[in-house]
Design a protein around this motif. Structure first.
Motif, PDB file in Angstrom:
ATOM      1  N   SER A  37       1.336  -0.831  -0.058  1.00 51.44           N
ATOM      2  CA  SER A  37      -0.125  -0.346  -0.112  1.00 51.44           C
ATOM      3  C   SER A  37       1.489   1.367   0.374  1.00 51.44           C
ATOM      4  N   PHE A  38       2.078   1.318   0.663  1.00 51.44           N
ATOM      5  CA  PHE A  38       2.305   2.788   0.320  1.00 51.44           C
ATOM      6  C   PHE A  38       3.429   2.346  -0.811  1.00 51.44           C
ATOM      7  N   PHE A  39       4.224   1.594  -1.306  1.00 46.91           N
ATOM      8  CA  PHE A  39       4.459   1.568  -3.045  1.00 46.91           C
ATOM      9  C   PHE A  39       3.800   1.922  -3.726  1.00 46.91           C
ATOM     10  N   THR A  40       2.348   1.730  -3.638  1.00 43.07           N
ATOM     11  CA  THR A  40       1.435   2.122  -4.525  1.00 43.07           C
ATOM     12  C   THR A  40       0.836   3.751  -4.538  1.00 43.07           C
ATOM     13  N   GLU A  41       1.543   4.175  -3.109  1.00 38.10           N
ATOM     14  CA  GLU A  41       1.243   5.356  -2.406  1.00 38.10           C
ATOM     15  C   GLU A  41       1.770   6.471  -3.111  1.00 38.10           C
ATOM     16  N   VAL A  42       2.749   5.722  -3.252  1.00 39.31           N
ATOM     17  CA  VAL A  42       4.381   6.196  -3.718  1.00 39.31           C
ATOM     18  C   VAL A  42       4.507   6.887  -4.929  1.00 39.31           C
ATOM     19  N   HIS A  43       3.964   5.679  -5.622  1.00 43.78           N
ATOM     20  CA  HIS A  43       4.351   5.171  -7.319  1.00 43.78           C
ATOM     21  C   HIS A  43       2.688   4.888  -7.524  1.00 43.78           C
ATOM     22  N   SER A  44       1.837   6.234  -7.305  1.00 45.30           N
ATOM     23  CA  SER A  44       0.042   6.204  -7.512  1.00 45.30           C
ATOM     24  C   SER A  44      -0.117   6.244  -9.057  1.00 45.30           C
ATOM     25  N   PHE A  45       0.499   6.655 -10.129  1.00 45.79           N
ATOM     26  CA  PHE A  45       0.865   6.728 -11.412  1.00 45.79           C
ATOM     27  C   PHE A  45      -0.959   7.265 -11.715  1.00 45.79           C
ATOM     28  N   ASP A  46      -1.283   8.400 -10.883  1.00 40.37           N
ATOM     29  CA  ASP A  46      -2.252   9.404 -11.004  1.00 40.37           C
ATOM     30  C   ASP A  46      -3.561   9.239 -12.596  1.00 40.37           C
ATOM     31  N   TRP A  47      -1.845   9.768 -13.672  1.00 32.55           N
ATOM     32  CA  TRP A  47      -2.340   9.658 -15.396  1.00 32.55           C
ATOM     33  C   TRP A  47      -2.857   8.390 -15.505  1.00 32.55           C
ATOM     34  N   ALA A  48      -3.021   7.375 -15.050  1.00 33.84           N
ATOM     35  CA  ALA A  48      -3.607   6.301 -15.607  1.00 33.84           C
ATOM     36  C   ALA A  48      -4.880   5.836 -15.110  1.00 33.84           C
ATOM     37  N   ASN A  49      -5.500   6.361 -13.923  1.00 31.20           N
ATOM     38  CA  ASN A  49      -6.388   6.088 -13.220  1.00 31.20           C
ATOM     39  C   ASN A  49      -7.699   6.672 -14.566  1.00 31.20           C
ATOM     40  N   SER A  50      -7.403   7.656 -15.539  1.00 32.91           N
ATOM     41  CA  SER A  50      -8.290   8.109 -16.367  1.00 32.91           C
ATOM     42  C   SER A  50      -8.727   6.856 -17.796  1.00 32.91           C
ATOM     43  N   LEU A  51      -7.055   5.761 -17.641  1.00 29.21           N
ATOM     44  CA  LEU A  51      -7.912   5.134 -18.544  1.00 29.21           C
ATOM     45  C   LEU A  51      -8.182   3.907 -17.978  1.00 29.21           C
ATOM     46  N   GLY A  52      -8.375   3.771 -17.054  1.00 21.37           N
ATOM     47  CA  GLY A  52     -10.223   2.705 -17.378  1.00 21.37           C
ATOM     48  C   GLY A  52      -9.495   1.015 -16.788  1.00 21.37           C
ATOM     49  N   LEU A  53      -9.410   0.727 -17.122  1.00 20.95           N
ATOM     50  CA  LEU A  53      -9.291  -1.184 -16.936  1.00 20.95           C
ATOM     51  C   LEU A  53      -7.504  -0.671 -17.651  1.00 20.95           C
ATOM     52  N   PHE A  54      -7.843  -0.781 -18.365  1.00 20.29           N
ATOM     53  CA  PHE A  54      -6.174  -0.443 -19.551  1.00 20.29           C
ATOM     54  C   PHE A  54      -5.079   0.376 -18.623  1.00 20.29           C
ATOM     55  N   GLY A  55      -5.469   1.119 -17.990  1.00 13.98           N
ATOM     56  CA  GLY A  55      -4.775   2.219 -17.018  1.00 13.98           C
ATOM     57  C   GLY A  55      -4.660   1.891 -16.012  1.00 13.98           C
ATOM     58  N   VAL A  60      -0.220  -1.142 -13.408  1.00 15.95           N
ATOM     59  CA  VAL A  60       0.171  -2.344 -12.276  1.00 15.95           C
ATOM     60  C   VAL A  60       1.232  -3.280 -12.760  1.00 15.95           C
ATOM     61  N   GLY A  61       1.586  -3.073 -14.379  1.00 16.86           N
ATOM     62  CA  GLY A  61       2.835  -3.112 -15.135  1.00 16.86           C
ATOM     63  C   GLY A  61       3.856  -2.650 -14.760  1.00 16.86           C
ATOM     64  N   LEU A  62       3.787  -1.022 -15.123  1.00 15.06           N
ATOM     65  CA  LEU A  62       4.438  -0.456 -14.192  1.00 15.06           C
ATOM     66  C   LEU A  62       5.206  -0.696 -12.828  1.00 15.06           C
ATOM     67  N   SER A  63       4.312  -0.671 -11.379  1.00 15.12           N
ATOM     68  CA  SER A  63       4.372  -1.420 -10.563  1.00 15.12           C
ATOM     69  C   SER A  63       6.044  -2.480  -9.907  1.00 15.12           C
ATOM     70  N   ILE A  64       5.742  -4.051 -11.068  1.00 16.52           N
ATOM     71  CA  ILE A  64       6.244  -4.865 -11.303  1.00 16.52           C
ATOM     72  C   ILE A  64       7.552  -4.211 -11.679  1.00 16.52           C
ATOM     73  N   LEU A  65       7.162  -3.691 -12.639  1.00 22.81           N
ATOM     74  CA  LEU A  65       9.265  -2.901 -13.831  1.00 22.81           C
ATOM     75  C   LEU A  65       9.593  -2.363 -12.522  1.00 22.81           C
ATOM     76  N   PHE A  66       8.974  -1.749 -11.375  1.00 26.62           N
ATOM     77  CA  PHE A  66       9.503  -0.797 -10.821  1.00 26.62           C
ATOM     78  C   PHE A  66      10.120  -2.037  -9.854  1.00 26.62           C
ATOM     79  N   ILE A  67       9.663  -3.467  -9.190  1.00 25.87           N
ATOM     80  CA  ILE A  67      10.408  -3.515  -8.702  1.00 25.87           C
ATOM     81  C   ILE A  67      10.918  -4.559  -8.989  1.00 25.87           C
TER      82      ILE A  67
END
Length: 96
Positions: A37-55, A60-67
């Motif tokens: 939850s802290f990781f998703t809070e720091v790397h929130s990618f708010d711009w992806a929320n407007s893209l719906g399911l694709f966002g 998730v893909g960018l978070s996995i790549l970061f990890i």
């Protein structure tokens, strides 16, 4: 030359990122759910929320790549540290 500089910059960024998350994880005595939850809070990618399911898939893909990159950079740091520790230095070489 440029690729080498970019690679070193990425490694330094992800080492710092790994140290930051490790410090926060240890200092707050978190479990895995708290870390995620802290990781998703720091790397929130708010711009992806407007893209719906694709966002969501992008987030998730960018978070996995970061990890993965954080883990790979930590392994590279450990490999360099190991190489530093096992390399023998010939101190008499310079005094011939």
């Amino acid at each position: 030359m440029i690729i080498n500089i970019i690679t070193k910059t990425f490694f330094l960024y992800f080492w710092g990122n790994s140290l930051y998350f490790a410090y926060h994880f240890i200092s707050k005595n978190q479990n895995l759910d708290g870390f995620i939850s802290f990781f998703t809070e720091v790397h929130s990618f708010d711009w992806a929320n407007s893209l719906g399911l694709f966002g969501g898939f992008i987030q998730v893909g960018l978070s996995i790549l970061f990890i993965i990159f954080m883990g790979a950079s930590t392994l590279a740091l450990l490999a360099l540290l190991w190489k530093f520790l096992i390399t023998k230095i010939d101190l008499d070489k310079g005094f011939d």
